[in-house]
Design a protein around this motif. Sequence first.
Motif, short mmCIF file in Angstrom:
data_model
loop_
_atom_site.label_atom_id
_atom_site.label_comp_id
_atom_site.label_asym_id
_atom_site.label_seq_id
_atom_site.Cartn_x
_atom_site.Cartn_y
_atom_site.Cartn_z
N GLY A 41 112.61 2.84 100.15
CA GLY A 41 111.68 3.49 100.89
C GLY A 41 111.75 4.90 100.63
O GLY A 41 110.88 5.89 101.30
N PHE A 42 112.19 5.55 99.66
CA PHE A 42 112.34 7.10 99.32
C PHE A 42 110.72 7.33 98.93
O PHE A 42 110.11 6.57 97.99
CB PHE A 42 113.40 7.24 98.13
N SER A 43 110.48 8.49 99.31
CA SER A 43 109.27 8.90 99.07
C SER A 43 109.12 9.41 97.45
O SER A 43 107.85 9.27 96.79
CB SER A 43 108.76 10.24 99.94
N TYR A 44 110.13 10.05 97.08
CA TYR A 44 110.03 10.49 95.58
C TYR A 44 111.53 10.59 94.91
O TYR A 44 112.39 10.61 95.68
CB TYR A 44 109.32 11.89 95.52
N VAL A 45 111.50 10.72 93.70
CA VAL A 45 112.74 11.10 93.00
C VAL A 45 112.29 12.28 92.02
O VAL A 45 111.31 12.22 91.42
CB VAL A 45 113.12 9.71 92.11
N ALA A 46 113.33 13.23 91.86
CA ALA A 46 112.90 14.55 91.34
C ALA A 46 113.82 14.72 90.03
O ALA A 46 115.13 14.14 90.13
CB ALA A 46 113.26 15.51 92.50
N VAL A 47 113.33 15.10 89.28
CA VAL A 47 114.23 15.74 87.89
C VAL A 47 113.84 17.34 87.74
O VAL A 47 112.69 17.97 87.86
CB VAL A 47 113.61 14.74 86.55
N CYS A 48 114.77 17.87 87.17
CA CYS A 48 114.95 19.42 87.12
C CYS A 48 114.44 19.60 85.65
O CYS A 48 114.09 18.80 84.94
CB CYS A 48 116.40 19.83 86.89
N ASP A 49 114.45 21.13 85.24
CA ASP A 49 113.91 21.53 83.96
C ASP A 49 114.65 22.60 83.36
O ASP A 49 114.45 23.67 84.16
CB ASP A 49 112.38 21.70 84.19
N HIS A 50 115.29 22.37 82.44
CA HIS A 50 115.97 23.47 81.73
C HIS A 50 115.95 23.12 80.20
O HIS A 50 116.24 22.08 79.80
CB HIS A 50 117.28 23.95 81.88
N VAL A 51 115.43 23.79 79.38
CA VAL A 51 115.29 23.64 77.86
C VAL A 51 116.67 23.70 77.29
O VAL A 51 117.18 22.73 76.40
CB VAL A 51 114.39 24.57 77.33
N ASP A 67 115.26 16.28 80.00
CA ASP A 67 113.83 16.72 79.99
C ASP A 67 113.05 15.88 81.16
O ASP A 67 112.94 14.48 81.13
CB ASP A 67 113.25 16.08 78.62
N PRO A 68 112.48 16.59 82.07
CA PRO A 68 111.75 15.95 82.96
C PRO A 68 110.44 14.96 82.77
O PRO A 68 110.55 14.05 83.47
CB PRO A 68 111.41 17.31 83.86
N ARG A 81 106.72 2.13 93.03
CA ARG A 81 106.08 2.74 94.02
C ARG A 81 106.34 4.23 94.15
O ARG A 81 105.55 4.90 94.49
CB ARG A 81 106.64 1.78 95.46
N VAL A 82 107.73 4.37 94.02
CA VAL A 82 108.19 5.85 94.27
C VAL A 82 107.43 7.03 93.59
O VAL A 82 107.36 6.75 92.45
CB VAL A 82 110.09 6.03 93.90
N ARG A 83 107.18 8.21 94.25
CA ARG A 83 106.69 9.17 93.61
C ARG A 83 107.66 10.04 92.76
O ARG A 83 108.57 9.95 92.56
CB ARG A 83 105.94 10.19 94.35
N LEU A 84 106.98 10.69 91.74
CA LEU A 84 107.68 11.33 90.48
C LEU A 84 107.56 12.74 90.55
O LEU A 84 106.52 13.36 90.34
CB LEU A 84 107.54 10.70 89.15
N LEU A 85 108.55 13.41 90.76
CA LEU A 85 108.60 14.97 91.27
C LEU A 85 109.33 15.76 90.12
O LEU A 85 110.54 15.34 89.90
CB LEU A 85 109.20 15.23 92.56
N SER A 86 108.61 16.80 89.49
CA SER A 86 109.52 17.71 88.59
C SER A 86 109.77 18.86 89.61
O SER A 86 108.99 19.65 90.46
CB SER A 86 108.52 18.38 87.81
#
Length: 306
Positions: A41-51, A67-68, A81-86
Amino acid sequence: MVAYGMQLPVQSQSTLYAEPWEAEAGPDDLVEIARAADRTGFSYVAVCDHVAIPRRLADAMSTVWYDPVATLAFLAGLTGRVRLLSHVAVVGLRHPLLTAKQYATLDHLSGGRLLLGVGAGHVREEFDALGADFDARGAVLDESIDALRAALGPEEYPEFSGERYSFKELGQRPRPAQPRVPLWVGGSSPAAVRRAALKGDGWLPQGDPRDRLPAQLAKVRALREAAGIDGPFTVGAITEPLYVGEPAWPTGRRTLTGEPQALAESLRAYAAMGVHQIQVRFRSRSVTELIDQMAAFTTDVAPHLD
């Protein structure tokens, strides 16, 4: 009801928040955690961004930053289902058309699950190496947001004309599955708060302590009201580290621990401030303990957040 999501472990391993077990973790663990978030039931999972991380910062930040776009696309195919957040994409490192191409494809492939979080960035060497303007990154981000609005809209041939970027008669398909990709602006500086209020569909504070949030939220509301902006706006917050139950090991003095009802009572303070979604992080000693914590939160804490 306050929504809740999480920054994924493993994919970024700054010493500020990474657990020791993450150093030996890999894609299988990441998949297991994302599927648990999808399932519980988590709304989103998030991933960071650094090159790329300069050597002077590597001890603190580490060089582990997945890489996000690649990571979220990989996980999109393994979840439903879960949304994908940068959280957050440093869009000033790339031309807006390139960013739009990547994230529009991700939204299309995932069936409209993208949440595009954007931020200004803070590592000068990354900008220098990629030929981007670090000193003007705020102004670049402002224009990039406007360009992305155009490029991620419904038009196959989007048009935009700005000081730095200009495009027309250039088609991009596939288009995003969503009619409007939510664009959340990250950062807690005065400039970032203003940018979120005036240009974003939401705000992602960068670790503001809860006692500072009410004043920040008042600024957001005042800026939007003064500009005559009305409509949906998602306010986020990053909570203190959590541990559901009484830990048998030292979790740190800032960690919120205890019975589910007590945790829920503490977290309801965010909703009382006007926060719509909280980003939670659990202390854990293994991927198994983390998933157990996620399940306990969903079952025993989340129902009491309303």
